[in-house]
Design an enzyme around this catalytic site. Structure first.
Site, PDB file in Angstrom:
ATOM      1  N   SER A  41      -0.129  11.683  -2.400  1.00  0.00           N
ATOM      2  CA  SER A  41       0.363  10.120  -2.136  1.00  0.00           C
ATOM      3  C   SER A  41       0.652   9.374  -3.613  1.00  0.00           C
ATOM      4  O   SER A  41       1.309   8.292  -3.312  1.00  0.00           O
ATOM      5  CB  SER A  41      -0.951   9.396  -1.525  1.00  0.00           C
ATOM      6  OG  SER A  41      -2.106   9.299  -2.173  1.00  0.00           O
ATOM      7  N   LYS A 118      -5.554   4.951  -5.416  1.00  0.00           N
ATOM      8  CA  LYS A 118      -4.118   4.208  -5.272  1.00  0.00           C
ATOM      9  C   LYS A 118      -3.747   3.263  -6.319  1.00  0.00           C
ATOM     10  O   LYS A 118      -4.566   3.021  -7.297  1.00  0.00           O
ATOM     11  CB  LYS A 118      -4.183   3.501  -4.098  1.00  0.00           C
ATOM     12  CG  LYS A 118      -4.414   4.281  -2.753  1.00  0.00           C
ATOM     13  CD  LYS A 118      -3.478   5.271  -2.148  1.00  0.00           C
ATOM     14  CE  LYS A 118      -3.948   6.124  -1.157  1.00  0.00           C
ATOM     15  NZ  LYS A 118      -2.949   6.939  -0.602  1.00  0.00           N
TER      16      LYS A 118
END
Length: 277
Positions: A41, A118
Site C-alpha cells: 500500500s 500510511k
C-alpha cells in the site's frame, strides 16, 4: 552439591531471560518498535519486505505505545489495550507532539487495533477530498507532476505471496508489471512519490472534514490502499485519533525480497539505511 549448583544455574538462566525480556519490552515501548512491511500500500516509498524501526519518541506516548504481541501459531494474542488500556479513552498523549503533514506514521486501526503504516495527508480541521485521483486540501488541489513509471516483476511477494496489481492489465508470472508514477507535493512543501493503476472507486470521494484530534491518512500506492478515504465502519480506516499514533518511520534498515527477512540472499542491496521521503 551438584544438584544444588545445577538448580542455581537453571534459576540464573530463567532470571536472565526474564530481565532480557523486560529490557526489550521497555525499549520497544519507549523508544523504537520494529516493523516489517507486509503489503504494497505504500509502494514505491516502502516495498513489501522492508524492515524499519518506528520512532516512538516523535509523537510522545499513549496506550498505543505499548506493544501488542500476536503469535497465532501458539495462541498468543496480547493487545496493547490489555497492557495499557488504563491510558485509553481521552485522546491525549504524554510528552505529545503533533505529526506533520507528509509524515509516514504507524498507527493502530480505530476499530480492530491492527498496526497500519500510511502517510499523513489531512490535519485536524482540514477539508480533504479526492477527485479524479487528485487530492484536494482545503479547496486547493495538491501539485502533481508525472515521474515516469514504476516497474516490478509480476510474481508473489513476501510471506503472504501477494501479487502486485498492474496498470498494464493482467501480467503473467515473470512479466513486467507497470504503474504510473507521479511526484505529489503537499501544502508545506513535502514531496513524495505516488503510484496510479487506473480508475478506482476511491479516486472520487466526498469532502471529509477532519475532526479535532484526528488525522487523515493515505497510502502512496493510491489504488491499492485501504485508508481514510473509506470510513472504518465500511471496512476502511476513516479518521485516526491522535492517541492511536504509534510513531514515525524515518528510515528503512534493510529490505528482503523473499518470503522471510532471515533469507539474507534475498536482501535488496540498494535499501540499506534508506531515508524515507
Amino acid at each position: 552439591m551438584a544438584d544444588k549448583a545445577r538448580s542455581g544455574g537453571i534459576l540464573d538462566t530463567i532470571k536472565t531471560v526474564i530481565y532480557a525480556l523486560l529490557i526489550a519490552g521497555i525499549f520497544r515501548t519507549l523508544f523504537f518498535q520494529p516493523f516489517w512491511i507486509p503489503s504494497g500500500s505504500m509502494k514505491d516509498t516502502l516495498l513489501i519486505g522492508d524492515f524499519l524501526f518506528v520512532n516512538k519518541m516523535a509523537y510522545g506516548y499513549s496506550y498505543a505505545s505499548c506493544p501488542s504481541v500476536r503469535i497465532p501459531a501458539i495462541g498468543i494474542n496480547i493487545d496493547a489495550k490489555d497492557i495499557c488500556g488504563w491510558a485509553d479513552g481521552d485522546n491525549t498523549r504524554f510528552l505529545g507532539a503533533e505529526p506533520a503533514r507528509g509524515d509516514i506514521a504507524v498507527f493502530r486501526h480505530p476499530v480492530n487495533g491492527t498496526d497500519f503504516i500510511k502517510r499523513v495527508i489531512g490535519l485536524p480541521g482540514d477539508r480533504v477530498q479526492v477527485r479524479d485521483g487528485r487530492v484536494i486540501i482545503n479547496d486547493t488541489p495538491v501539485e502533481v507532476a508525472p515521474d515516469g513509471q514504476f516497474e516490478e516483476v509480476a510474481e508473489p511477494q513476501g510471506p503472504h505471496g501477494i501479487r502486485p496489481r498492474c496498470a498494464n492489465g493482467p501480467v503473467g508470472d515473470g512479466g513486467t508489471c507497470l504503474k504510473e508514477k507521479f511526484v505529489e507535493t503537499l501544502p508545506g512543501g513535502t514531496s513524495h512519490s505516488i503510484l496510479n493503476i487506473g480508475n478506482q472507486g476511491a479516486d472520487n470521494t466526498p469532502v471529509y472534514t477532519v475532526p479535532e484530534g484526528h488525522y487523515f491518512f493515505m497510502g502512496d500506492n493510491r489504488d491499492n490502499s485501504s485508508d481514510s478515504r473509506v470510513p472504518s465502519v465500511a471496512g476502511g480506516v476513516g479518521f485516526v485519533p491522535y492517541e492511536n499514533l504509534v510513531g514515525r518511520a524515518d528510515r528503512v534498515i534493510f529490505s528482503s525480497a523473499g518470503s522471510s527477512m532471515l533469507f539474507f540472499w534475498t536482501w535488496r542491496g540498494d535499501r540499506f539505511f534508506e531515508a524515507l521521503e
